[in-house]
Scaffold this motif. Sequence first.
Motif, PDB file in Angstrom:
ATOM      1  N   ASP A 173       7.982   5.918 -22.491  1.00  0.00           N
ATOM      2  CA  ASP A 173       6.615   5.718 -21.997  1.00  0.00           C
ATOM      3  C   ASP A 173       6.514   4.243 -21.631  1.00  0.00           C
ATOM      4  N   GLN A 174       6.006   3.931 -20.438  1.00  0.00           N
ATOM      5  CA  GLN A 174       5.909   2.520 -20.044  1.00  0.00           C
ATOM      6  C   GLN A 174       4.821   2.360 -18.983  1.00  0.00           C
ATOM      7  N   ILE A 175       4.366   1.122 -18.823  1.00  0.00           N
ATOM      8  CA  ILE A 175       3.357   0.814 -17.802  1.00  0.00           C
ATOM      9  C   ILE A 175       3.908  -0.305 -16.929  1.00  0.00           C
ATOM     10  N   VAL A 176       3.815  -0.133 -15.625  1.00  0.00           N
ATOM     11  CA  VAL A 176       4.237  -1.189 -14.692  1.00  0.00           C
ATOM     12  C   VAL A 176       3.021  -1.575 -13.860  1.00  0.00           C
ATOM     13  N   ASN A 177       2.693  -2.874 -13.895  1.00  0.00           N
ATOM     14  CA  ASN A 177       1.538  -3.316 -13.107  1.00  0.00           C
ATOM     15  C   ASN A 177       1.984  -3.694 -11.707  1.00  0.00           C
ATOM     16  N   ILE A 178       1.262  -3.212 -10.726  1.00  0.00           N
ATOM     17  CA  ILE A 178       1.568  -3.574  -9.331  1.00  0.00           C
ATOM     18  C   ILE A 178       0.370  -4.328  -8.785  1.00  0.00           C
ATOM     19  N   SER A 179       0.508  -5.583  -8.661  1.00  0.00           N
ATOM     20  CA  SER A 179      -0.560  -6.377  -8.020  1.00  0.00           C
ATOM     21  C   SER A 179       0.104  -7.599  -7.422  1.00  0.00           C
ATOM     22  N   ASP A 180      -0.434  -8.047  -6.355  1.00  0.00           N
ATOM     23  CA  ASP A 180       0.085  -9.290  -5.805  1.00  0.00           C
ATOM     24  C   ASP A 180      -1.103 -10.039  -5.235  1.00  0.00           C
ATOM     25  N   GLU A 222      -5.052  -6.681  -4.767  1.00  0.00           N
ATOM     26  CA  GLU A 222      -5.098  -5.259  -5.133  1.00  0.00           C
ATOM     27  C   GLU A 222      -4.175  -5.090  -6.330  1.00  0.00           C
ATOM     28  N   SER A 223      -4.680  -4.422  -7.408  1.00  0.00           N
ATOM     29  CA  SER A 223      -3.850  -4.323  -8.600  1.00  0.00           C
ATOM     30  C   SER A 223      -3.945  -2.933  -9.198  1.00  0.00           C
ATOM     31  N   SER A 280       0.846  -1.214   0.000  1.00  0.00           N
ATOM     32  CA  SER A 280       0.000   0.000   0.000  1.00  0.00           C
ATOM     33  C   SER A 280       0.876   1.258   0.000  1.00  0.00           C
ATOM     34  N   GLU A 281       2.033   1.196   0.665  1.00  0.00           N
ATOM     35  CA  GLU A 281       2.916   2.372   0.670  1.00  0.00           C
ATOM     36  C   GLU A 281       3.482   2.615  -0.735  1.00  0.00           C
ATOM     37  N   VAL A 282       3.846   1.559  -1.417  1.00  0.00           N
ATOM     38  CA  VAL A 282       4.412   1.696  -2.772  1.00  0.00           C
ATOM     39  C   VAL A 282       3.350   2.189  -3.743  1.00  0.00           C
ATOM     40  N   ILE A 283       2.158   1.624  -3.670  1.00  0.00           N
ATOM     41  CA  ILE A 283       1.086   2.064  -4.580  1.00  0.00           C
ATOM     42  C   ILE A 283       0.736   3.533  -4.308  1.00  0.00           C
ATOM     43  N   ALA A 284       0.677   3.894  -3.024  1.00  0.00           N
ATOM     44  CA  ALA A 284       0.358   5.294  -2.670  1.00  0.00           C
ATOM     45  C   ALA A 284       1.420   6.233  -3.238  1.00  0.00           C
TER      46      ALA A 284
END
Length: 339
Positions: free
Chosen positions: A270-277, A284-285, A31-35
Motif C-alpha cells: 500500500d503506498q501513496i504517490v503525490n503528483i504535483s508540480d 495542480e496536485s 494532465s495525461e499522467v494524472i488522468a
Amino acid sequence: MNFNQQSFIKKSSRKGLRFFDNQPVAEDILSEVIAGLSQPQKVLPAKYFYDEQGSRLFEAITQLPEYYPTRIEIDLLRQHKESIAKLVKDDVWLLEYGSGASLKIRLLLQAIRPNCYVPMDISKDFLLASAESLMEDYPWLDVYAACVDYSQPVRLPADMITSAQKLGFFPGSSIGNFAPHEAQIFLQGVRNTLGKDGAMLIGVDLQKDKHILEAAYNDCQNVTAAFNFNILHHINRILGTQFNVNYFEHKAIYSENKSRIEMHLVSTMDQIVNISDSSINGGESKNIIFKAGETIHTENSYKYSKQSFIDLVEGAGFEVRECWSDDKEYFAMFYLHCC
Ligand code: AVJ
C-alpha cells in the motif's frame, strides 16, 4: 496540443540536418499522467518509456535472445530490400514512424536511395543523435528529423509537404501498441499523410504460442523489466514525482482472448504517490493511492494473424501488395499501397 508552426522549424547545429521540433510539453504530460493514474485500472501511455535511457534500453531488448521480432524483421528487410526498392519511385520520400536508432532503415537506404528521409520520434536527443550518425554514414542523404508524438495526429511543416511519392515505414510491430480500433484511426491518419500515391512498409508480430511470447517480454537478464521501470524514472524526472521503483514489480503476460501482451508494474505494498508540480498549471496536485497488488498498466502489444492484419489495413484505406514472413510465420512485413 498547443503550438504555432513557425517556432518549431530549426536548422540543427548539425550540418544540414533540418529539424521539426514538436516534442510534447510538460503540461500535457502532467494532465495525461494524472488522468491515467486516476482510472480504476491505472494506466500510463507506453510512449513515456522513451526518454534517452528508455530508447537505449529498447535497443538492448532488440539484442536479447528471447526477443525474436527485430532479428526476423532485419532478415526480411535484407532478403527483400531489392523487391521493395523496385516497388517505389525514384524520388520517394521515406517517412519513418518511431525511428528510434534508425538502424533498420540503413538496410533500405542503399537500395531505395530516397530523396529525403524523415525520421519521426518522441525521444528528441536520441532522434538527433541517430540522425547525425546516419548523415555521417550516408553523406548523400537529405534528413529532415521530426520530434513528434506520432500517436497523435501529426501536422508536418509546409516544407515537408512534397509532391514526391511518400513511403511510410513503421517497423517492429509498434502498431501493436495501439488497440485495434485505435490502430485503424492511426493508419487512416498515416494514409492521409502519405496521400493517394503513397505506400507503407509495416512490420507486425504474429500470434503464436503463449510461452514464446511471454519469454520475449520476461527476458532472463531483466532488461525488459528495467525498460518497464524506466517509465517511472522518466516521469519522476520530467514531473518531479517521487515514484520509488523498488516498490513495484515487472509483470508481462499474454492475454489469449485479447491477443495481446500486457505489461504492468505491480505495487508491492500500500503506498501513496503525490503528483504535483507547482511550476505546472499553478500547482495542480493529486495523491495517487496504490493498494498492494494493484497495477499500473504500461503497455499493450497486440498480436495479429495475417488475415486479421489484412482486414485492419484494408479498413484504413490501404491495399496489400506484398507480404513477406519467416518460415515459422513468427513475424510478417507488409507492403501496402494507399487506395
Ligand atoms: C517497440 C512496441 C514494438 O511491443 O514488442 C519490447 C516494445 N516492450 N519489450 C513491443 C517492447 C517490451 C515493443 N514495440
